[in-house]
Every structure is written in structure tokens, then in C-alpha cells.
Write a protein that holds these residues in place. Structure first.
Motif, PDB file in Angstrom:
ATOM      1  N   ILE A   1      54.734  39.672  27.197  1.00 21.24           N
ATOM      2  CA  ILE A   1      53.491  39.013  26.821  1.00 21.24           C
ATOM      3  C   ILE A   1      52.300  39.766  27.394  1.00 21.24           C
ATOM      4  CG2 ILE A   1      54.663  36.766  26.814  1.00 21.24           C
ATOM      5  CD1 ILE A   1      52.990  36.081  29.322  1.00 21.24           C
ATOM      6  N   GLU A   2      51.131  39.409  26.899  1.00 19.45           N
ATOM      7  CA  GLU A   2      49.865  39.936  27.406  1.00 19.45           C
ATOM      8  C   GLU A   2      49.002  38.750  27.815  1.00 19.45           C
ATOM      9  OE1 GLU A   2      47.349  43.307  25.447  1.00 19.45           O
ATOM     10  OE2 GLU A   2      46.642  41.393  24.619  1.00 19.45           O
ATOM     11  N   VAL A   3      48.492  38.793  29.025  1.00 20.89           N
ATOM     12  CA  VAL A   3      47.671  37.706  29.558  1.00 20.89           C
ATOM     13  C   VAL A   3      46.260  38.218  29.798  1.00 20.89           C
ATOM     14  CG1 VAL A   3      47.298  36.220  31.556  1.00 20.89           C
ATOM     15  CG2 VAL A   3      49.579  36.438  30.597  1.00 20.89           C
ATOM     16  N   THR A   4      45.273  37.474  29.313  1.00 21.98           N
ATOM     17  CA  THR A   4      43.864  37.790  29.546  1.00 21.98           C
ATOM     18  C   THR A   4      43.245  36.650  30.344  1.00 21.98           C
ATOM     19  OG1 THR A   4      43.721  39.014  27.463  1.00 21.98           O
ATOM     20  CG2 THR A   4      41.656  38.337  28.478  1.00 21.98           C
ATOM     21  N   GLY A   5      42.574  36.976  31.430  1.00 24.78           N
ATOM     22  CA  GLY A   5      41.974  35.928  32.249  1.00 24.78           C
ATOM     23  C   GLY A   5      41.143  36.508  33.369  1.00 24.78           C
ATOM     24  N   ILE A   6      40.838  35.668  34.342  1.00 26.73           N
ATOM     25  CA  ILE A   6      40.037  36.063  35.489  1.00 26.73           C
ATOM     26  C   ILE A   6      40.968  36.327  36.674  1.00 26.73           C
ATOM     27  CG2 ILE A   6      38.093  35.465  36.979  1.00 26.73           C
ATOM     28  CD1 ILE A   6      37.400  35.658  34.027  1.00 26.73           C
ATOM     29  N   SER A   7      40.859  37.507  37.261  1.00 27.45           N
ATOM     30  CA  SER A   7      41.610  37.801  38.476  1.00 27.45           C
ATOM     31  C   SER A   7      40.900  37.146  39.652  1.00 27.45           C
ATOM     32  CB  SER A   7      41.706  39.316  38.696  1.00 27.45           C
ATOM     33  OG  SER A   7      42.384  39.610  39.899  1.00 27.45           O
ATOM     34  N   LEU A   8      41.613  36.275  40.358  1.00 28.15           N
ATOM     35  CA  LEU A   8      41.026  35.522  41.467  1.00 28.15           C
ATOM     36  C   LEU A   8      41.922  35.583  42.691  1.00 28.15           C
ATOM     37  CD1 LEU A   8      39.919  32.252  39.612  1.00 28.15           C
ATOM     38  CD2 LEU A   8      38.460  34.137  40.313  1.00 28.15           C
ATOM     39  N   PRO A   9      41.323  35.606  43.876  1.00 28.62           N
ATOM     40  CA  PRO A   9      42.152  35.478  45.079  1.00 28.62           C
ATOM     41  C   PRO A   9      42.777  34.096  45.127  1.00 28.62           C
ATOM     42  CG  PRO A   9      39.817  35.358  45.646  1.00 28.62           C
ATOM     43  CD  PRO A   9      39.884  35.720  44.186  1.00 28.62           C
ATOM     44  N   THR A  10      44.043  34.026  45.515  1.00 25.99           N
ATOM     45  CA  THR A  10      44.702  32.738  45.652  1.00 25.99           C
ATOM     46  C   THR A  10      44.007  31.939  46.748  1.00 25.99           C
ATOM     47  OG1 THR A  10      46.767  33.800  45.003  1.00 25.99           O
ATOM     48  CG2 THR A  10      46.926  31.619  45.964  1.00 25.99           C
ATOM     49  N   SER A  11      43.765  30.655  46.504  1.00 24.58           N
ATOM     50  CA  SER A  11      42.947  29.850  47.410  1.00 24.58           C
ATOM     51  C   SER A  11      43.795  28.865  48.201  1.00 24.58           C
ATOM     52  CB  SER A  11      41.885  29.096  46.608  1.00 24.58           C
ATOM     53  OG  SER A  11      42.493  28.215  45.675  1.00 24.58           O
ATOM     54  N   GLY A  12      43.121  28.153  49.085  1.00 29.93           N
ATOM     55  CA  GLY A  12      43.769  27.103  49.871  1.00 29.93           C
ATOM     56  C   GLY A  12      44.822  27.658  50.808  1.00 29.93           C
ATOM     57  N   THR A  13      45.915  26.909  50.944  1.00 28.16           N
ATOM     58  CA  THR A  13      46.964  27.309  51.867  1.00 28.16           C
ATOM     59  C   THR A  13      47.697  28.558  51.391  1.00 28.16           C
ATOM     60  OG1 THR A  13      48.511  25.812  50.760  1.00 28.16           O
ATOM     61  CG2 THR A  13      47.330  24.945  52.668  1.00 28.16           C
ATOM     62  N   ARG A  14      47.478  28.948  50.140  1.00 26.59           N
ATOM     63  CA  ARG A  14      48.168  30.121  49.591  1.00 26.59           C
ATOM     64  C   ARG A  14      47.276  31.365  49.576  1.00 26.59           C
ATOM     65  NH1 ARG A  14      49.651  26.296  44.711  1.00 26.59           N
ATOM     66  NH2 ARG A  14      51.704  25.532  45.314  1.00 26.59           N
ATOM     67  N   ARG A  15      46.135  31.319  50.226  1.00 24.83           N
ATOM     68  CA  ARG A  15      45.149  32.390  50.067  1.00 24.83           C
ATOM     69  C   ARG A  15      45.636  33.742  50.570  1.00 24.83           C
ATOM     70  NH1 ARG A  15      43.257  28.791  53.714  1.00 24.83           N
ATOM     71  NH2 ARG A  15      43.079  29.430  55.890  1.00 24.83           N
ATOM     72  N   ARG A  16      46.679  33.758  51.392  1.00 28.34           N
ATOM     73  CA  ARG A  16      47.176  35.040  51.896  1.00 28.34           C
ATOM     74  C   ARG A  16      48.252  35.644  50.993  1.00 28.34           C
ATOM     75  NH1 ARG A  16      46.285  31.824  56.384  1.00 28.34           N
ATOM     76  NH2 ARG A  16      44.724  32.649  57.843  1.00 28.34           N
ATOM     77  N   LEU A  17      48.507  35.012  49.863  1.00 30.41           N
ATOM     78  CA  LEU A  17      49.526  35.521  48.946  1.00 30.41           C
ATOM     79  C   LEU A  17      48.992  36.608  48.029  1.00 30.41           C
ATOM     80  CD1 LEU A  17      51.358  32.227  47.903  1.00 30.41           C
ATOM     81  CD2 LEU A  17      52.088  33.940  49.567  1.00 30.41           C
ATOM     82  N   GLY A  18      47.697  36.896  48.104  1.00 28.83           N
ATOM     83  CA  GLY A  18      47.133  37.896  47.202  1.00 28.83           C
ATOM     84  C   GLY A  18      46.381  37.248  46.062  1.00 28.83           C
ATOM     85  N   SER A  19      46.336  37.906  44.923  1.00 29.54           N
ATOM     86  CA  SER A  19      45.536  37.426  43.797  1.00 29.54           C
ATOM     87  C   SER A  19      46.413  36.934  42.659  1.00 29.54           C
ATOM     88  CB  SER A  19      44.600  38.541  43.310  1.00 29.54           C
ATOM     89  OG  SER A  19      43.684  38.900  44.328  1.00 29.54           O
ATOM     90  N   GLN A  20      45.775  36.266  41.711  1.00 34.35           N
ATOM     91  CA  GLN A  20      46.447  35.696  40.557  1.00 34.35           C
ATOM     92  C   GLN A  20      45.553  35.887  39.334  1.00 34.35           C
ATOM     93  OE1 GLN A  20      46.395  31.809  42.420  1.00 34.35           O
ATOM     94  NE2 GLN A  20      44.949  31.031  40.893  1.00 34.35           N
ATOM     95  N   VAL A  21      46.085  35.621  38.162  1.00 37.56           N
ATOM     96  CA  VAL A  21      45.297  35.695  36.937  1.00 37.56           C
ATOM     97  C   VAL A  21      45.210  34.291  36.348  1.00 37.56           C
ATOM     98  CG1 VAL A  21      45.103  36.655  34.622  1.00 37.56           C
ATOM     99  CG2 VAL A  21      45.960  38.075  36.487  1.00 37.56           C
ATOM    100  N   ASN A  22      43.991  33.765  36.263  1.00 34.35           N
ATOM    101  CA  ASN A  22      43.781  32.427  35.722  1.00 34.35           C
ATOM    102  C   ASN A  22      43.483  32.500  34.230  1.00 34.35           C
ATOM    103  OD1 ASN A  22      43.883  31.759  38.455  1.00 34.35           O
ATOM    104  ND2 ASN A  22      42.421  30.095  38.205  1.00 34.35           N
ATOM    105  N   VAL A  23      44.217  31.717  33.453  1.00 29.89           N
ATOM    106  CA  VAL A  23      43.989  31.632  32.014  1.00 29.89           C
ATOM    107  C   VAL A  23      43.555  30.214  31.675  1.00 29.89           C
ATOM    108  CG1 VAL A  23      45.634  33.462  31.515  1.00 29.89           C
ATOM    109  CG2 VAL A  23      46.424  31.100  31.572  1.00 29.89           C
ATOM    110  N   ARG A  24      42.801  30.074  30.578  1.00 26.06           N
ATOM    111  CA  ARG A  24      42.234  28.766  30.246  1.00 26.06           C
ATOM    112  C   ARG A  24      42.599  28.285  28.849  1.00 26.06           C
ATOM    113  NH1 ARG A  24      40.214  25.023  33.270  1.00 26.06           N
ATOM    114  NH2 ARG A  24      38.537  24.579  31.804  1.00 26.06           N
ATOM    115  N   ALA A  25      42.760  29.195  27.894  1.00 24.28           N
ATOM    116  CA  ALA A  25      42.936  28.799  26.498  1.00 24.28           C
ATOM    117  C   ALA A  25      44.212  29.401  25.922  1.00 24.28           C
ATOM    118  CB  ALA A  25      41.727  29.239  25.673  1.00 24.28           C
TER     119      ALA A  25
END
Length: 433
Positions: free
Chosen positions: A190-214
Motif C-alpha cells: 500500500i501507499e500511505v499519505t499523511g503527516i509525519s508526527l513525533p509519537t506523543s504522550g507516553t509513547r513519545r520515545r518510540l519515534g515518529s508515525q504517519v497520521n492519515v485522516r481520509a
């Protein structure tokens, strides 16, 4: 005490003035606000920022000012709606946690304009993991390997993408992507398009993630195989797709079982949810995603097909003592191809009074007074009563070598303990009570 508070207030105001703040102490630059360490911001700081919205999320929204980015939480009573690219005038207060994690609480938001967001950047899994493109629109390709519910927020499912360079975490909102649809993506490209964001809260040290909305943020490039058991044989540990292995089940654990291939290779298999674990002696074909332990490959999210019913095992148990198990010619721990990992062993010892929480309630220790092994009863043996502490026992079972991989010896793991997994109830003999 009053003089100390006044001094701290004056210092904080001076720092704000040098960090792009107005005369009344308001922070005017997102980039500068992100540079303020917790020790220099002991109390909430006001901000007056104009940023570009990267998303249309009405409560927790990622924004950027061109130099830096942040996720802001909207607490404004009369918040307007906006779309990605809208320029937002934000007022509120910022706090910085002792872990240097900034929190922006927005109490007033106004849409003041709009700019065109740049097209998404084509990135790799390593780019996402390293945070190189945080608060930017990105596009990444990979193979879906795992889906699991978010235990902290039941509105979301986590999707794991296998790429050629690194895995990527993608939180998926259940209301946008039905579970039935997501399940069809396992082993699909698959191909995912979204915003690359640092993981927040208690998981913030896990690195970044890609948030998708639609729904359109996710595009299927190649559907999953019509026949999963047509997967290629296990050979390339770097392949993002499932691979296939056939062998005879040697032993069964709670969440895994162990296959012996025709070449005598031992493979650890973690079945997918809903897959029944076969009995020892059964010949099966397993297709799963490959993951490496310190020395060997194992399969996870595995589908299992029984090829023939269980038969009498031809595995011959090797008699050993605890002394020979942990010793060799060089008087060092065994960590080479001549160790006992993957062999069926038989040894004697005393059930220790010590406990070992790693293996769960159906685990006990056998010792000779100096050395010990862990005995982990398989899923089919959990109802068996454990031998009494202090009794002498003879244990037969599949031997597994467990390694210490904690930094700084991650790249050179050391043997921690051997574990025996009995295959049947007859593999546990109580000699004396």
C-alpha cells in the motif's frame, strides 16, 4: 521566598524577550517556543502565534510556522472550522514537561488566511523513523504486516508497514477505515499519505508515525496474495512479505510453537489470532512475516495449514547434565552453532524455590545448586500440576537459548538462560518428593 519568586519572574521575562516574545511576555514564534527547556519555563507561558494548519482535526491539530512544528490542543469555546493550509491565529498558554515535552493549549483560534501546502514528499521508512520529515506531508510505501487495537484509545487501530529500510507505525481511525477493510490489507502493498508526527504522550520515545485522516490517504498498490500459502520459501530475512516454511511441530508454547524443517532447522512460529496451535508431531505449512532474534529467524502473524496428523515423534532426547549444558572446552558460555538450542534434551535436577515471572504461572526452575534451567509448560500442559519445590525431577523437552540483548551488548548478545519446553505430560517425571 517572595524575593526568590520575583527573581525567577524577572529571569523568565528576560528569557522571553530574547526568545522572540513581546513586551508582555507572550511568545510570538513557534520555533523559539519549542527551544525553551523546562527549567526556564517553570510556569505556563502565554503565546500569540500565527501558524499553518496541516490537518483539519478540530481538537488536536498539527501546525507549522515554516521553521518548526507542533501539535496544539484546541480548548477554544467558539472554534471555527478550518482546512489544511489555512493560516490560524492562535492564542493560549504553553507548558513544558520535565521531559522537555511542550504542550500548547489554545483558548482562542481565528482563521486569517490560506496558503497552498506543498505536495507530499516521497520518503522511506528510515526517514519516518528518524523524524527527518516531522510536521511535513509525506508519502511512504510498504507492506501491511500487523494490525492491533490501541489499548489507550479504542477509537484507533495501529497498522505496521514493513518497508525495505524500517517499519512504520500508522494510527488508523476505526470510523474512517472499517476493520473488515483493514484486515484485507495484511500482506498487501500500500501507499500511505499523511503527516509525519513525533509519537506523543507516553509513547513519545518510540519515534515518529504517519497520521492519515481520509480514505483517499491510503491506496492499495498490490492486493494481498489470493492464496497466502503460495508465498515464497523462507530465504530472505529482509523481505517485507510473508514467507513459507514446512516442517514438523516439535513443541508447543502458549503463544508460539516450534517447527523442525527437513534440513533440521528450527523455526519459531507465532500464529495469527484465531489460528489453532497444532499438536507436537503434526506436519504443517506456516506462512508469516520474518523477524530476527539475535541469531535466528522467527515468523509472526502466521497462517497455519495442517499437512498431516500428529505422529510419534522421532526426536531422540540427548541426556545432559546442567554442568555440561552451560560448560564447554573453553569454560565459557556456549553461543555458537554447537550449543544446545533446538535440541531435545533430558536432564535431572531439583525444583527450585525461586520464582521466575518471565514465563508466567506455568513455569518453574530446575537447579543443581549452581546452575539452573527454566521449564515452561506448553499450552497443552498448563493444567498439569507443578512438581513440588524441593522434589527431584527428570525433564525432557525442546531446549531454547534465551539471550540478553540489552544495550550496550545488543550487537553481541550473551546467553542468559536455557529454557526447556516439555512436549507431553510424560516428559515430566518426579523422581523423589
Amino acid at each position: 521566598m517572595t524575593d526568590m519568586r520575583l527573581g525567577a519572574y524577572i529571569v523568565c521575562c528576560l528569557l522571553a524577550a530574547s526568545a522572540g516574545a513581546s513586551a508582555d511576555g507572550l511568545l510570538l514564534s513557534l520555533d523559539e517556543a519549542l527551544r525553551i527547556p523546562a527549567r526556564d519555563c517553570p510556569s505556563p507561558r502565554g503565546f500569540d502565534l500565527t501558524c499553518t494548519a496541516l490537518d483539519d482535526a478540530p481538537i488536536v491539530c498539527p501546525v507549522t510556522d515554516g521553521n518548526g512544528g507542533a501539535t496544539v490542543e484546541i480548548h477554544a469555546p467558539d472554534r471555527p472550522s478550518w482546512r489544511p493550509g489555512d493560516r490560524l491565529h492562535l492564542r493560549g498558554t504553553m507548558t513544558v514537561s520535565p521531559e522537555e515535552h511542550p504542550f500548547f493549549a489554545v483558548t482562542n483560534v481565528t482563521v486569517v488566511g490560506h496558503v497552498s501546502l506543498p505536495p507530499p514528499r516521497e520518503v522511506s521508512g528510515t526517514d519516518i523513523a528518524g523524524g527527518s520529515f516531522n510536521f511535513q506531508r509525506v508519502r511512504v510505501r510498504g507492506v501491511v504486516s500487523t494490525l492491533f487495537d490501541d489499548e489507550l484509545d479504542q477509537r484507533y487501530v495501529w497498522m505496521i508497514l514493513n518497508t525495505q529500510t524500517s517499519s512504520v507505525r500508522v494510527p488508523i481511525e476505526k470510523s474512517v477505515y472499517p476493520q473488515e477493510f483493514l484486515q484485507t490489507l495484511i500482506d498487501a502493498e500500500i501507499e500511505v499519505t499523511g503527516i509525519s508526527l513525533p509519537t506523543s504522550g507516553t509513547r513519545r520515545r518510540l519515534g515518529s508515525q504517519v497520521n492519515v485522516r481520509a480514505r483517499e490517504d491510503l491506496r492499495v498498490l498490490k492486493p494481498r496474495p489470493a492464496d497466502p500459502f503460495a508465498a515464497p520459501p523462507l530465504a530472505n530475512t529482509l523481505s517485507p512479505h510473508r514467507q513459507r516454511v514446512t516442517g514438523t511441530v516439535v513443541a508447543v508454547g502458549r503463544d508460539r510453537f516450534f517447527l523442525r524443517t527437513s534440513t533440521r532447522r528450527l523455526v519459531t512460529v507465532h500464529p495469527s489470532d484465531g489460528q489453532a496451535k497444532p499438536e507436537p508431531g503434526t506436519t504443517v505449512t506456516a506462512v508469516g512475516f520474518v523477524e530476527m532474534d539475535p541469531f535466528r529467524a522467527r515468523l509472526y502473524e502466521t497462517l497455519v495449514r495442517v499437512e498431516s496428523a500428529a505422529t510419534q515423534s522421532d526426536e531422540k532426547a540427548v541426556p545432559v547434565t546442567l554442568e555440561t549444558l552451560y560448560d564447554n572446552f573453553f569454560k565459557i558460555e556456549r553461543l555458537n552453532e554447537t550449543d544446545y538450542h533446538g535440541q531435545v534434551l533430558r536432564l535431572r535436577g531439583m525444583v527450585s524455590a525461586e520464582t521466575d515471572s518471565i514465563g508466567g504461572p506455568a513455569t518453574f526452575l530446575v537447579t543443581d545448586g549452581l546452575r539452573m534451567v527454566r521449564v515452561d509448560l506448553s499450552a497443552t500442559l498448563e493444567a498439569t500440576s507443578l512438581p513440588a519445590v524441593g522434589s527431584q525431577v527428570e525433564i525432557t523437552g525442546l531446549c531454547l537459548a534465551d539471550y540478553t540483548v540489552t544495550t550496550p551488548i545488543r550487537s553481541f548478545p550473551r546467553l542468559r538462560v536455557y529454557t526447556l519446553i516439555p512436549r507431553t505430560t510424560g516428559d515430566i517425571r518426579v523422581l523423589t518428593h
